[in-house]
Design an enzyme around this catalytic site. Sequence first.
Site, PDB file in Angstrom:
ATOM      1  N   ASP A1167       4.602   0.419   2.565  1.00  0.00           N
ATOM      2  CA  ASP A1167       4.586   1.883   2.574  1.00  0.00           C
ATOM      3  C   ASP A1167       3.211   2.402   2.978  1.00  0.00           C
ATOM      4  O   ASP A1167       3.090   3.314   3.801  1.00  0.00           O
ATOM      5  CB  ASP A1167       4.973   2.394   1.188  1.00  0.00           C
ATOM      6  CG  ASP A1167       4.730   3.887   1.036  1.00  0.00           C
ATOM      7  OD1 ASP A1167       5.503   4.667   1.594  1.00  0.00           O
ATOM      8  OD2 ASP A1167       3.747   4.254   0.351  1.00  0.00           O
ATOM      9  N   GLU A1261       9.820  -1.179   4.960  1.00  0.00           N
ATOM     10  CA  GLU A1261       8.452  -1.172   4.445  1.00  0.00           C
ATOM     11  C   GLU A1261       8.051  -2.552   3.955  1.00  0.00           C
ATOM     12  O   GLU A1261       6.915  -3.004   4.195  1.00  0.00           O
ATOM     13  CB  GLU A1261       8.341  -0.154   3.319  1.00  0.00           C
ATOM     14  CG  GLU A1261       8.487   1.284   3.779  1.00  0.00           C
ATOM     15  CD  GLU A1261       8.539   2.279   2.630  1.00  0.00           C
ATOM     16  OE1 GLU A1261       8.194   3.448   2.843  1.00  0.00           O
ATOM     17  OE2 GLU A1261       8.936   1.887   1.516  1.00  0.00           O
TER      18      GLU A1261
END
Length: 1457
Positions: A1167, A1261
């Site tokens: 992320d 992610e």
Amino acid sequence: MQFLPGLPTTMEEVHENLLPRRYQEEIFCRAQEGNVIAALDTGSGKTFISTLLIKWIAARDFGQGKVIVFLVPKVALVEQQGNFISKQTPLRVTKCYGAMAIDLSDRARWKKEFDNSDVLVMTAQIFLNILTHSHWSMDKVSLLVFDECHHCRKNHAYNGIMREYFQCSSAHRPKIFGMTASPIWNPKDAVESLATLERNMDAKVIAVREHVDELLDHSPRPKEIIQPYPPSPESYDSYPTPTLWNRLQVLNLPDEMEIPWDKIQTRYAVTYHSLGPYGAELYLYSEMRQRITQLVDQTNDHAHNGDPDYTGMDIDGLDNAYAAQFEPELRQISAVLSDYTVFFGEDDSDPDKYRVPFSLEWCSPKFKVLVDLLIKHYTTTFQGIIFVEQRHVAACLAKVLLRVPYLQGFIKSAELIGHGATSVAKSQLKGMALKTQQDVVKSFRDKEVNLLIATSVAEEGLDFPACDVVVRFDPIQHMVGYVQSRGRARHQTSTFVIMVQENHAADLARYRAFAESEPEMKRVYQRADPVVNKTIEEDEDDEREDPADLAERERYVVPSTGAILTYNSAISLLNHLCSLIPRDRFTPVHLPKYSGDFQATLELPLSLPLPPDKLTYNGPVKRSKKEAKRAVAFMAVMELHHLNVFDDYLLPAKSSSGADTEDADGRPILDVSEVPETMDVIVRDPFIVNQKMWLHVVTMNGKRTAGLVTGTQLPLEVMKCDGYEIRIHRSMRVIFNDEQRQRQLLQDYMKQGVWWCITARSVQLPLSAFLVPLREMTSQPDWCAMEHAVLHPYGNPDWTSITQQHQGRLLVVNSKDHGRPLMLRRIRRDLTPRSKPPKGSREGCFPTYRDYVLHLYTRKGIPPEVPEDGPLLEVQPFPRHSSGLYALHSLGQEDDSHLVANVPNAQFVPQEMCRWIDLTEEMYHTFHVLPKVLHRISDVYRARRARSELGLPAIRTDLLIEAYTLPSANAGFSNQRLETLGDSVLKLCTVVHLFNKFPHRHEGQLDILRRNSVSNRTLLARAKENGLEHYLTSEAQSVRTWRYAMPEGSSLIPDEYVPRSTVRRYPRRSLQDCMEATLGAGFIMGGVPMALVTGTTLGLCLGGPLPWTLRYSRDPFPTPVPPLFTTLQDTLGYEFHRSELLVEAVTHPSFRSAVSSSYQRLEFLGDALIDLVVMHYLFRKFPQATSGQLSWARSRAVCAPALASVAVKKLSLHQILLVNNVELSMAISKYVPVLEETTPENIVNHGWKHDPPKALSDVLESVMGAILVDSAYDYDRASVIAEAVMQDVLEVLSPDLPRDPVSELMISTARAGCRKMSYRKASSNPDSKRNDSISVIVHEIVIVGPVSAANLSLAKGRASEEARTILQDPEHEHYLPKICQCAQALAVDSQDDAEQSVDEDLKALDDETEEGFALMARKKLVEMESDRMKHEEDVEMYSGDDSADERTVEEMILNGL
């Protein structure tokens, strides 16, 4: 062997509709633990469980050279199962069958086929041959899947394969997974039959234990009925004679013709008994035509491929011995068959061609009952299967049904039979070819055929839709056939019909034995699968504590804090730890699992990022079960404390998000609670009056023009402005002869120059920077020139010394308009005030120039004194430069202010009304650029002092200037863009450090640490500790008020050292922004390595200045990547060094695996990586975009819908995601087609309308995070891959993306001034506690709602969009001006005030209250207006303003004169 191109099947439908269910998850989880045989009914999804296991094995097995083998008992199943596995996984699936394509001696090709495959789907005999001839070995197989594994008995190839399995050492044997609906072959001895299968398969038969009800819902048992039928009569008097059988018998054919009359007669009799004379004769007619046709074809050397086409027999021209011997007989047979063509036809596909009408009286009673059954159960969507024992009966029954008048147009039947023999000598010639089988199955699935007449080939394995009716036409011979055929009738309303002849006790008894024994057989293998490791229940209240156990109890005291661990507290501590593990709504609550009795075993959730040996604990033997559980919990908590999972207070480490007094590295964080919102700060400033004064020569385009004097040795600097290259040279000390007088002279001369050339107003405070003329031969001030200039502070009225040489070089001032300096163009001695102006000029409306001047300067009715004689001066306005804005070339800004200046028309003023200013051309040109020069020098000085005093790395000066310039300075640039970039840099650098420093902390704990490390409070504390406030530029660059001045009362000759600083005021949040902006500047200058040095210098928690690639080493020896990820690696263009990272990256928390934790930690890392990659891309691509525009564009790219779209469309991560949850799998399957059809433009612009499962964005992610870790934290390499993956979304981004409906509604509300609006949450389901609906309330009126959606975010977006449409519709009753009683226009406060009131607590505001909604709306409006004004400011940043405050000194001048 044939490697098939792929048979068209309904696998797409299967992929869309077959979703994992809880009972499938249950079987899958147990299959991970050992070898099992899944005993599940037909249609319950056993193959899907096998694909879950295949993906798990492929991900787990890091050994190169191993394959997964999927075995099927029949050729037709190869295509079906191979296609299914290909649909469900990205693995390389090879489908192989047949025995002739690859020679068994061709070892190289066999090896190539195995090397290029991950999964091989094949018939059992093929694999047994492979093992027999050593083309592959059992130890190179990681998983063996047996479809219909009940065949593993006696001499079946399955059993032969398992014999080879047992020859392999136990450590190298593959995992076994068997699938069957009939694990018990012999119901008479069920226990032994089951035990035999388990021994042969080296596996345990398991059934569903926990989700039986769900299994029954998805695999319902059909209604079973027994359908009796009358016995067949001995003769059928109505059937026409003579029969074909009688005609052929009369021929008395010789045995030498090799026609097997005995077998034909047997089959004829069976058909006669089952179907009646017409069916038997049809069989005989077809059989003889096939045989004679094939004999003729073989004689003529004609070969057929597949099913032969029997359209005619050419007996003429036969030329071999066989023909010569049997030509008469062949002609006789052909003639007889020709006589019956009108009765049976040559082609069975067209019933209208038969010349003899069909009669049911020619059929058996059994056939008639079957016809009645079909009519009774027929529906418009009818599909059914009739099972028969023999192939020839199936073929004839399918044809006869097509000729029944009652069924024509409704029933479309076809036979489905096995392959049969391969030579004429074997009874039925060839059976049904594989291609024909596949075509029939496809026709049935496509409903082109609605009734199959099938042999046992359709009982098991083949993928058929659920049937309305399944009929056992012939008696059931064994238990497997009964169970398998019944499984084809799996609708809730399906019927399973067993046809039994009346009074045939044996067949009826056999069926009843099967039906009655089935429940008992299920109990047999369910009893053989007991529940093991029964969980210890906490509520054993009746179990007493043993005194001996109490005496043996321990206590653990943490030395540093005194925290106490006891047997009584250990269990609750573990429960609390597990409750904090992050989970989505598809993952159950994480709990510790206890098993055993008096010696307990504790299993911690796999989502805890601990080594495998730290997840399981075996406790000591105790005298009670409760005590055993407490003891093992006590042992676990102690170990977890040593691993820093529990802190020294025996709390889960960093389990609270409250304020911390130290960072993740243990360094104290300064208490900033007393720091005021607006601070008075001492800022570094080079411009002071000191004991020593320093002169710096200023050159413009290489020519000395002036000297800059101040109390500081200024940095050498080169800048471009107004078309000049300006250099500030090395300093020289000013030599004073008469210090007091000359210092005053500096003040007077500088004030005069500032007044005339810059501010148009006098400066009262003592100045700190001085621009002076230079003596010709030395770098010292020209005191004489300065004294001469200050003699006439309001201009010299003596024009005697002014000649033509001064034209175009001399500044003059009109005594009636002292605020406007003028440039002398010419002295017009040819004109006087009484001259007549030319028509068209500004003075042309008046008789004389004097009249014009009188009109222009008459004040309050008092005319000025205007001479009547004397020359006129032709002048033009001198453009004063009152702005200190300069171009920051590192941002790509260009100084073009000199290009846009307009040259006004000439003016004519009487000479006697003017005075000339004693400034040389060089001096007033230098004064003209002085505000920019001083601004630039101040910025450079502060930036260099910051770099030196803070110990920053070699960040370019311009970048530091940008980082330390606050928006309030209105400098044409500010730190906001760098701050936005630096925020992403700080996030990634912090996350990488925490990820490695705390390998045993889960995502939730890491997130708390991250938020504490990057919080505004921490950044403010570190900024204060470093003294960052001393280097910031906050001064507004409008120089109407000259800021280079000393405090009132300052001495011109200081008695002591004067600090090089000044006092400024700005908000404390500016320090937080500048911390991140500095980090952003370091990143721009030198990437992540310089950012690490910069952040460490500023005291941030980044793990030190050492580059990641040196700090975090990796194992030099790579581990092989499972074949599951081959396609992913190819798409990424990256080969993983550590394959276990990739396995972890695709493992959802619901997928329990002993070899890998879930992707949550890698997702946390990925992320941050994607966030920085996207922000850096936007930063580079849109250099003029504001901070707000960059942030909004980034949010559109990193939102869940956008990432999910990339995960599905770019990387197909949904195919390799290891997930074991029903709801999540259903949600993913539902949303994947939506994402595949959605364009990047739609995702970016309307992402709020999409709500894909979070797991899809999470897995993207986590894969990006895995790449960063695997590359030894090579950010440059990882960012290139991430940017390429995100390219489709990134290309759509722009600074002007539309806002989401919530923001649009808030902005329009704030602009309209309404303060009485809010949202209201509700639940659409009264029995649910979860809110999923939103209403929009304005002045207590429900404008919209409640609007329901899958989640509140989507509901809020839809409600806001609809509400905004209504409120802006003048025709609607709820048009906002009609219902709003607030002020008609909201007076928006200054940006600073708005930010101060909202910024800190924006996230805490509640839009369900009117006050919270109004504040959030106000904030959004201010941000939008700020972005809108940014461009306007850029356009005007260099423009001067000569129109204000220019007539304020006239009376003062007159009084002075």
